[in-house]
Design a protein around this motif. Structure first.
Motif, PDB file in Angstrom:
ATOM      1  N   VAL A  66       0.835  -1.202   0.000  1.00 33.56           N
ATOM      2  CA  VAL A  66       0.000   0.000   0.000  1.00 33.56           C
ATOM      3  C   VAL A  66       0.872   1.255   0.000  1.00 33.56           C
ATOM      4  N   VAL A  67       1.912   1.272   0.834  1.00 34.59           N
ATOM      5  CA  VAL A  67       2.809   2.441   0.873  1.00 34.59           C
ATOM      6  C   VAL A  67       3.464   2.642  -0.498  1.00 34.59           C
ATOM      7  N   SER A  68       3.920   1.569  -1.109  1.00 33.90           N
ATOM      8  CA  SER A  68       4.524   1.679  -2.447  1.00 33.90           C
ATOM      9  C   SER A  68       3.542   2.267  -3.452  1.00 33.90           C
ATOM     10  N   GLY A  69       2.265   1.959  -3.295  1.00 33.69           N
ATOM     11  CA  GLY A  69       1.235   2.478  -4.183  1.00 33.69           C
ATOM     12  C   GLY A  69       0.977   3.971  -4.019  1.00 33.69           C
ATOM     13  N   LEU A  70       1.499   4.565  -2.961  1.00 33.68           N
ATOM     14  CA  LEU A  70       1.322   6.004  -2.727  1.00 33.68           C
ATOM     15  C   LEU A  70       2.428   6.833  -3.361  1.00 33.68           C
ATOM     16  N   ASP A  71       3.472   6.156  -3.822  1.00 35.82           N
ATOM     17  CA  ASP A  71       4.603   6.865  -4.418  1.00 35.82           C
ATOM     18  C   ASP A  71       4.128   7.682  -5.613  1.00 35.82           C
ATOM     19  N   GLY A  72       4.540   8.911  -5.681  1.00 36.81           N
ATOM     20  CA  GLY A  72       4.179   9.778  -6.786  1.00 36.81           C
ATOM     21  C   GLY A  72       3.004  10.700  -6.501  1.00 36.81           C
ATOM     22  N   LEU A  73       2.327  10.522  -5.366  1.00 35.79           N
ATOM     23  CA  LEU A  73       1.252  11.438  -5.018  1.00 35.79           C
ATOM     24  C   LEU A  73       1.835  12.809  -4.686  1.00 35.79           C
ATOM     25  N   HIS A  74       1.113  13.837  -5.047  1.00 31.98           N
ATOM     26  CA  HIS A  74       1.537  15.209  -4.767  1.00 31.98           C
ATOM     27  C   HIS A  74       1.641  15.417  -3.252  1.00 31.98           C
ATOM     28  N   ASN A  75       2.741  15.980  -2.806  1.00 33.86           N
ATOM     29  CA  ASN A  75       3.003  16.302  -1.393  1.00 33.86           C
ATOM     30  C   ASN A  75       3.129  15.083  -0.487  1.00 33.86           C
ATOM     31  N   VAL A  76       3.348  13.901  -1.065  1.00 30.73           N
ATOM     32  CA  VAL A  76       3.503  12.686  -0.272  1.00 30.73           C
ATOM     33  C   VAL A  76       4.840  12.052  -0.599  1.00 30.73           C
ATOM     34  N   ARG A  77       5.617  11.764   0.423  1.00 29.35           N
ATOM     35  CA  ARG A  77       6.852  10.990   0.257  1.00 29.35           C
ATOM     36  C   ARG A  77       6.567   9.633   0.857  1.00 29.35           C
ATOM     37  N   ALA A  78       6.484   8.605   0.010  1.00 30.14           N
ATOM     38  CA  ALA A  78       6.189   7.248   0.442  1.00 30.14           C
ATOM     39  C   ALA A  78       7.498   6.479   0.598  1.00 30.14           C
ATOM     40  N   ILE A  79       7.693   5.897   1.768  1.00 27.90           N
ATOM     41  CA  ILE A  79       8.921   5.154   2.064  1.00 27.90           C
ATOM     42  C   ILE A  79       8.528   3.755   2.521  1.00 27.90           C
ATOM     43  N   ALA A  80       8.613   2.800   1.599  1.00 27.20           N
ATOM     44  CA  ALA A  80       8.325   1.411   1.957  1.00 27.20           C
ATOM     45  C   ALA A  80       9.581   0.797   2.566  1.00 27.20           C
ATOM     46  N   ARG A  81       9.404   0.111   3.672  1.00 28.35           N
ATOM     47  CA  ARG A  81      10.571  -0.440   4.371  1.00 28.35           C
ATOM     48  C   ARG A  81      11.325  -1.435   3.504  1.00 28.35           C
ATOM     49  N   GLY A  82      10.629  -2.384   2.912  1.00 32.96           N
ATOM     50  CA  GLY A  82      11.302  -3.378   2.083  1.00 32.96           C
ATOM     51  C   GLY A  82      12.462  -4.019   2.811  1.00 32.96           C
ATOM     52  N   GLU A  83      13.655  -3.924   2.235  1.00 31.21           N
ATOM     53  CA  GLU A  83      14.859  -4.521   2.819  1.00 31.21           C
ATOM     54  C   GLU A  83      15.604  -3.552   3.743  1.00 31.21           C
TER      55      GLU A  83
END
Length: 185
Positions: A19-36
């Motif tokens: 879900v966090v990865s899916g927010l990447d690119g939204l205006h005024n949102v920095r999405a940081i997926a933990r991943g590795e």
């Protein structure tokens, strides 16, 4: 404990990384997926971000929540919750960890009962407007971001609140005790 100029939102739940990865690119949102990434690497990225909203899935209270659930489900030895609390407090004091402004909890109705009580009882009981349930989709979380309301932040006495979690019982959070006092600290 320092607070950031961005509004920090932790997305929690089974599909939080996706879900966090899916927010990447939204205006005024920095999405940081933990991943590795390690929690420290996520925390560093959160502190460097300058967007209005910084959304990530590295819950600083994950070990506390897991230990609380395990304690009340009888799945952990006595003392595990206390160790998790003291570890979290040390991280918060040293600024290695930072509480988010909000938690968006994905599909809480589908969670096991004690886990749901952690999110919507123990955690939300300390700052009700700071824990928001949502469906597990980027669209639902985007909608939740647009509806965040202000309210009191986490308790000013974080040490007392976190240490009091050992006495915060599922199904009893927020209910008056027989003495008329709230069983929450």
């Amino acid at each position: 404990m320092r607070r950031l100029s961005s509004t920090v939102v932790v997305v929690a739940g089974e599909r939080s990384g996706k879900v966090v990865s899916g927010l990447d690119g939204l205006h005024n949102v920095r999405a940081i997926a933990r991943g590795e990434r390690s929690p420290a690497e996520v925390e560093e990225a959160v502190h460097r971000a300058t967007a209005t909203y910084v959304v990530h899935d590295a819950d600083p209270l994950a070990a506390v929540g897991d230990a609380w659930v395990d304690l009340f489900d009888g799945a952990a030895p006595v003392g595990g919750l206390e160790v998790a609390i003291e570890t979290a407090l040390a991280g918060l004091r040293s600024d290695r960890l930072a509480l988010p402004d909000y938690y968006v909890v994905l599909d809480p109705d589908d969670m096991p009962v004690t886990r749901r009580h952690w999110w919507l009882g123990a955690l939300a009981g300390s700052a009700p407007s700071r824990v928001i349930p949502a469906r597990a989709s980027a669209a639902a979380v985007t909608d939740a971001l647009g509806r965040l309301s202000s309210g009191r932040w986490w308790p000013s006495d974080l040490e007392g609140w976190l240490r009091g979690l050992t006495r915060t019982v599922p199904d009893r959070v927020g209910l008056p005790s027989s003495s008329g006092l709230d069983p929450k600290p």
